[in-house]
Scaffold this motif. Sequence first.
Motif, PDB file in Angstrom:
ATOM      1  N   ARG A 175     -17.237  18.283 -16.135  1.00 36.61           N
ATOM      2  CA  ARG A 175     -18.478  17.912 -15.973  1.00 36.61           C
ATOM      3  C   ARG A 175     -18.496  17.260 -14.621  1.00 36.61           C
ATOM      4  NH1 ARG A 175     -20.439  15.917 -21.981  1.00 36.61           N
ATOM      5  NH2 ARG A 175     -20.056  17.452 -23.045  1.00 36.61           N
ATOM      6  N   HIS A 176     -17.336  16.922 -13.877  1.00 30.80           N
ATOM      7  CA  HIS A 176     -17.495  16.429 -12.518  1.00 30.80           C
ATOM      8  C   HIS A 176     -16.972  17.407 -11.499  1.00 30.80           C
ATOM      9  CE1 HIS A 176     -17.758  12.861 -14.864  1.00 30.80           C
ATOM     10  NE2 HIS A 176     -18.435  12.301 -13.919  1.00 30.80           N
ATOM     11  N   PRO A 177     -17.643  18.478 -11.446  1.00 30.70           N
ATOM     12  CA  PRO A 177     -16.979  19.527 -10.580  1.00 30.70           C
ATOM     13  C   PRO A 177     -17.279  19.346  -9.035  1.00 30.70           C
ATOM     14  CG  PRO A 177     -19.176  20.194 -11.382  1.00 30.70           C
ATOM     15  CD  PRO A 177     -18.855  19.080 -12.381  1.00 30.70           C
ATOM     16  N   HIS A 178     -18.022  18.207  -8.737  1.00 31.66           N
ATOM     17  CA  HIS A 178     -18.501  17.785  -7.271  1.00 31.66           C
ATOM     18  C   HIS A 178     -17.053  16.950  -6.928  1.00 31.66           C
ATOM     19  CE1 HIS A 178     -19.697  14.626 -10.037  1.00 31.66           C
ATOM     20  NE2 HIS A 178     -19.573  13.839  -9.159  1.00 31.66           N
ATOM     21  N   VAL A 179     -16.128  16.566  -8.167  1.00 34.52           N
ATOM     22  CA  VAL A 179     -15.156  15.729  -7.810  1.00 34.52           C
ATOM     23  C   VAL A 179     -13.783  16.460  -7.914  1.00 34.52           C
ATOM     24  CG1 VAL A 179     -13.741  13.656  -8.475  1.00 34.52           C
ATOM     25  CG2 VAL A 179     -16.348  13.351  -8.601  1.00 34.52           C
ATOM     26  N   PHE A 180     -13.782  17.366  -8.843  1.00 33.70           N
ATOM     27  CA  PHE A 180     -12.416  17.965  -9.306  1.00 33.70           C
ATOM     28  C   PHE A 180     -12.502  19.367  -8.976  1.00 33.70           C
ATOM     29  CE2 PHE A 180     -12.791  14.349 -12.279  1.00 33.70           C
ATOM     30  CZ  PHE A 180     -11.690  13.656 -11.933  1.00 33.70           C
ATOM     31  N   ALA A 181     -13.647  19.850  -8.672  1.00 33.01           N
ATOM     32  CA  ALA A 181     -13.612  21.639  -8.089  1.00 33.01           C
ATOM     33  C   ALA A 181     -13.992  21.978  -6.918  1.00 33.01           C
ATOM     34  CB  ALA A 181     -14.536  22.225  -9.267  1.00 33.01           C
ATOM     35  N   GLY A 182     -14.063  21.006  -5.942  1.00 31.71           N
ATOM     36  CA  GLY A 182     -14.224  21.099  -4.520  1.00 31.71           C
ATOM     37  C   GLY A 182     -15.848  20.985  -4.313  1.00 31.71           C
ATOM     38  N   GLY A 183     -16.328  20.653  -5.085  1.00 32.79           N
ATOM     39  CA  GLY A 183     -17.964  20.004  -4.834  1.00 32.79           C
ATOM     40  C   GLY A 183     -18.834  20.755  -5.438  1.00 32.79           C
ATOM     41  N   ASP A 184     -19.931  20.522  -5.605  1.00 29.40           N
ATOM     42  CA  ASP A 184     -21.319  21.104  -6.462  1.00 29.40           C
ATOM     43  C   ASP A 184     -22.510  20.814  -5.706  1.00 29.40           C
ATOM     44  OD1 ASP A 184     -23.081  21.687  -8.043  1.00 29.40           O
ATOM     45  OD2 ASP A 184     -21.920  20.756  -9.888  1.00 29.40           O
ATOM     46  N   SER A 185     -23.383  21.874  -5.147  1.00 25.00           N
ATOM     47  CA  SER A 185     -24.121  21.614  -4.219  1.00 25.00           C
ATOM     48  C   SER A 185     -25.413  20.969  -5.013  1.00 25.00           C
ATOM     49  CB  SER A 185     -24.983  23.090  -3.565  1.00 25.00           C
ATOM     50  OG  SER A 185     -25.006  23.777  -4.856  1.00 25.00           O
ATOM     51  N   ALA A 186     -25.545  20.792  -6.518  1.00 23.82           N
ATOM     52  CA  ALA A 186     -26.528  20.413  -7.440  1.00 23.82           C
ATOM     53  C   ALA A 186     -26.364  18.858  -7.480  1.00 23.82           C
ATOM     54  CB  ALA A 186     -26.435  20.979  -8.687  1.00 23.82           C
ATOM     55  N   VAL A 187     -25.209  18.325  -6.986  1.00 27.80           N
ATOM     56  CA  VAL A 187     -25.091  16.952  -7.134  1.00 27.80           C
ATOM     57  C   VAL A 187     -25.293  16.124  -5.637  1.00 27.80           C
ATOM     58  CG1 VAL A 187     -23.540  14.910  -7.616  1.00 27.80           C
ATOM     59  CG2 VAL A 187     -23.594  17.258  -9.125  1.00 27.80           C
ATOM     60  N   ARG A 188     -26.057  15.512  -5.328  1.00 22.48           N
ATOM     61  CA  ARG A 188     -26.491  14.776  -4.148  1.00 22.48           C
ATOM     62  C   ARG A 188     -26.292  13.305  -4.300  1.00 22.48           C
ATOM     63  NH1 ARG A 188     -30.012  18.649  -5.114  1.00 22.48           N
ATOM     64  NH2 ARG A 188     -31.577  17.149  -5.594  1.00 22.48           N
ATOM     65  N   ASP A 189     -26.738  12.725  -5.480  1.00 24.12           N
ATOM     66  CA  ASP A 189     -26.684  11.468  -5.971  1.00 24.12           C
ATOM     67  C   ASP A 189     -26.620  11.094  -7.342  1.00 24.12           C
ATOM     68  OD1 ASP A 189     -29.060  11.954  -6.834  1.00 24.12           O
ATOM     69  OD2 ASP A 189     -30.134  11.488  -5.068  1.00 24.12           O
ATOM     70  N   SER A 190     -26.570   9.877  -7.795  1.00 20.63           N
ATOM     71  CA  SER A 190     -26.435   9.564  -9.200  1.00 20.63           C
ATOM     72  C   SER A 190     -27.384  10.224 -10.087  1.00 20.63           C
ATOM     73  CB  SER A 190     -26.233   8.106  -9.311  1.00 20.63           C
ATOM     74  OG  SER A 190     -27.511   7.503  -8.934  1.00 20.63           O
ATOM     75  N   SER A 191     -28.535  10.280  -9.351  1.00 18.23           N
ATOM     76  CA  SER A 191     -29.689  10.845 -10.390  1.00 18.23           C
ATOM     77  C   SER A 191     -29.428  12.179 -10.672  1.00 18.23           C
ATOM     78  CB  SER A 191     -31.275  10.780  -9.719  1.00 18.23           C
ATOM     79  OG  SER A 191     -31.205   9.149  -9.573  1.00 18.23           O
ATOM     80  N   THR A 192     -29.027  13.009  -9.446  1.00 20.18           N
ATOM     81  CA  THR A 192     -28.761  14.501  -9.698  1.00 20.18           C
ATOM     82  C   THR A 192     -27.696  14.557 -10.647  1.00 20.18           C
ATOM     83  OG1 THR A 192     -27.985  14.523  -7.391  1.00 20.18           O
ATOM     84  CG2 THR A 192     -30.316  15.241  -7.757  1.00 20.18           C
ATOM     85  N   GLN A 193     -26.563  13.605 -10.447  1.00 22.12           N
ATOM     86  CA  GLN A 193     -25.506  13.719 -10.994  1.00 22.12           C
ATOM     87  C   GLN A 193     -25.600  13.662 -12.747  1.00 22.12           C
ATOM     88  OE1 GLN A 193     -22.615  14.956 -11.854  1.00 22.12           O
ATOM     89  NE2 GLN A 193     -21.850  13.799 -13.473  1.00 22.12           N
ATOM     90  N   GLN A 194     -26.416  12.867 -13.218  1.00 23.04           N
ATOM     91  CA  GLN A 194     -27.136  12.771 -14.634  1.00 23.04           C
ATOM     92  C   GLN A 194     -27.713  14.230 -15.031  1.00 23.04           C
ATOM     93  OE1 GLN A 194     -29.834   9.180 -14.248  1.00 23.04           O
ATOM     94  NE2 GLN A 194     -27.892   8.019 -15.551  1.00 23.04           N
TER      95      GLN A 194
END
Length: 310
Positions: A175-194
């Motif tokens: 559930r943290h592809p932006h951290v462990f999978a090289g990035g996730d364009s859908a995650v820009r800040d804490s709100s979009t991460q939720q």
Amino acid sequence: MVDGCAVVLRGAVDVLPVAALPYLRGAAHVVGVDEPPPAPDLLVKLARDESVVLVAASVDEPAAAALVAAGAPVIGLPAGMGLVEAVAVMDRLRSPGGCPWDAEQDHDTLRQYLVEETFELLEAIEDGDRAAMREELGDVLLQVLFHARVAAEHASDAFTVDDVAAELVAKLVGRHPHVFAGGDSAVRDSSTQQVRWEELKQAEKQRESSVDGVALGQPAVALAAKLAQRTKRAGFPVDLLPEGDDSATTLFVVAALAKLAGEDPETELRAVARTFAANVRAAETAARLEGITTLDTEDWRRFWPANVEV
């Protein structure tokens, strides 16, 4: 300076850190293992002439504190080893020769303690009591370890604390592809991460409803707030919230609207309730100082904190 000396912290089940081996092998004296160490001043005097390793349970022990003050390094277990020790202690308590009460418990009998310990942790957090937080986090951890050990003993569908940890790791990584999978364009800040977290969760669990997975057993105010939060993400219009003049409907709508406004109604209501309880105690204390043990309506008004002269 006490060269070649060290304070080695042992674990609750007498586990020594690997980093201590060079000191232990080269020490002229290893104390604190089979018998108590000498007096702190004598230990420091010895350490100034010969290499001494003190094995202790805590740096707060007098001998350990004295050696540390004299310049000896502290060697403790690496992060996470405390959890290994906690698992070992829990296993011993549930094993033959362990604690009879612990051996009799099951998932159902332990439920009340999980709830109680969780609320005690919440209270410690609200009070900002760091010592209490440390203790209560341990009590909540105990419940996790206890349930995992009970689960490991199930006759047909057993799982262990390692299975629990592995599932948690997989969830966090997935559930943290932006951290462990090289990035996730859908995650820009804490709100979009939720938002992304909920999308990934819904896809992972193949949920059909936006309210699937909401724990219906949680406190009512928190439940109303969670339902409002979940349905908002699904585009639910506010005008379809329940309507009615009864107390329950009013409470639900107030909690839901508070959550939609970015507030935390459960936490804020608890704060108001705690303040009210404190004011009740203050009024009762003030009344007792005047010899009044049973308050009538006027006594309550007179001794209520807002009306007490300072």
